[in-house]
Write a protein that holds these residues in place. Sequence first.
Motif, PDB file in Angstrom:
ATOM      1  N   ALA A   7       0.839  -1.199   0.000  1.00 61.93           N
ATOM      2  CA  ALA A   7       0.000   0.000   0.000  1.00 61.93           C
ATOM      3  C   ALA A   7       0.871   1.245   0.000  1.00 61.93           C
ATOM      4  CB  ALA A   7      -0.914  -0.005   1.215  1.00 61.93           C
ATOM      5  N   ASP A  11      -3.268   4.970  -1.693  1.00 61.21           N
ATOM      6  CA  ASP A  11      -4.223   3.945  -1.235  1.00 61.21           C
ATOM      7  C   ASP A  11      -4.836   4.340   0.109  1.00 61.21           C
ATOM      8  OD1 ASP A  11      -3.650   2.338  -3.450  1.00 61.21           O
ATOM      9  OD2 ASP A  11      -1.950   1.389  -2.413  1.00 61.21           O
ATOM     10  N   LEU A  48      -4.815  -1.344   5.796  1.00 63.70           N
ATOM     11  CA  LEU A  48      -3.994  -1.604   4.607  1.00 63.70           C
ATOM     12  C   LEU A  48      -2.585  -2.080   4.953  1.00 63.70           C
ATOM     13  CD1 LEU A  48      -5.026   1.546   2.517  1.00 63.70           C
ATOM     14  CD2 LEU A  48      -5.703  -0.832   2.092  1.00 63.70           C
TER      15      LEU A  48
END
Length: 336
Positions: A7, A11, A48
């Motif tokens: 990530a 993101d 994430l």
Amino acid sequence: MHRRKRANLRDVAERSGVSVATVSRVLNTPMRVSETTRSRVEDAIRDLRFTRSAAARAINTGRSNTIGALIPTLDHAIFAKFLGRLEQDLSARGLSLLVSTTGSDPAVELRKAEALLDIGVEGLIVSGMDHAQGFDDLIARFGVPVVLTSVYSQNARYPTIGYDNRSVAQTALGHLADLGHRRIAVIHGPTAQNDRTRARIAGLVTSGLPVELSFAEGRLGVSGGVQAVVDLPRGANRPTAILCLSDVLALGALFELNRQGVAVPEDMSLMGIDDLAWARSSAPGLTTVRLPAEEMGARTAVAISAWVAEGDRPRSERLTEELITRASTRSIVSTG
């Protein structure tokens, strides 16, 4: 197996419904972001499994927290001892270490120094004082701290942390002379592009001691010590002692003396310089001059970390060698 994509900031921004700039503020100046927004971004970071890359941190802070070290080789334990302590003590100060080997080639050293500087190291640690033309200009262009190791000089362009190689050699030679040895063979590595070896040889030839020296240059390794002993003169001109300017050469010399049936120290005294770990366990134990490699690593870590963090240019430091006497040398002075 498909590898999950790492990530990035974008993101995290999409997941939390904010801009990339806001995510950056949460990471770097969280007090400037409202608690509600900060909480949403932090939840996205956890979901994430986002982690900032070292490159991103360097861009944001202007610091890489990385030091580069250029050494001749990783083949010899003396460098491993130095690097082990250097890395340990730099790590304790929040700095990482990148190591490159040069093969004692100044052109390679220059190329690798530029590569380390290009990736953002904040300081360089370099062995010795022999460097390619252009090295000083490179350092001036990047403006980073440089510390030279394995040498000591008050007059060097950069701070030095190490030992006086002339004194190291004279300490070894003085021990053999005190034992009554007058014909001494000196085995050393290549002198080209190696100021440390040249300084040791200079220390021997200017010692003023009543000895006759012969010199044999060979590859800096066990094979170099072996070949030098193969080439030693025989008969009345044979030396009574061998001084190797590195323990790795002394190990090769010991192997070849054993192969020839020459007893150490009864028929030939043998001495090295370094005090590597095996020297105390060999048969016989090797008389040598201990070089403070680990202390050099510790002192270098302190010096360059302070210079990088606070701008304090260190003074050159001379470390002290120590004579270690073991069973590979004996007196030939008559007691009658």
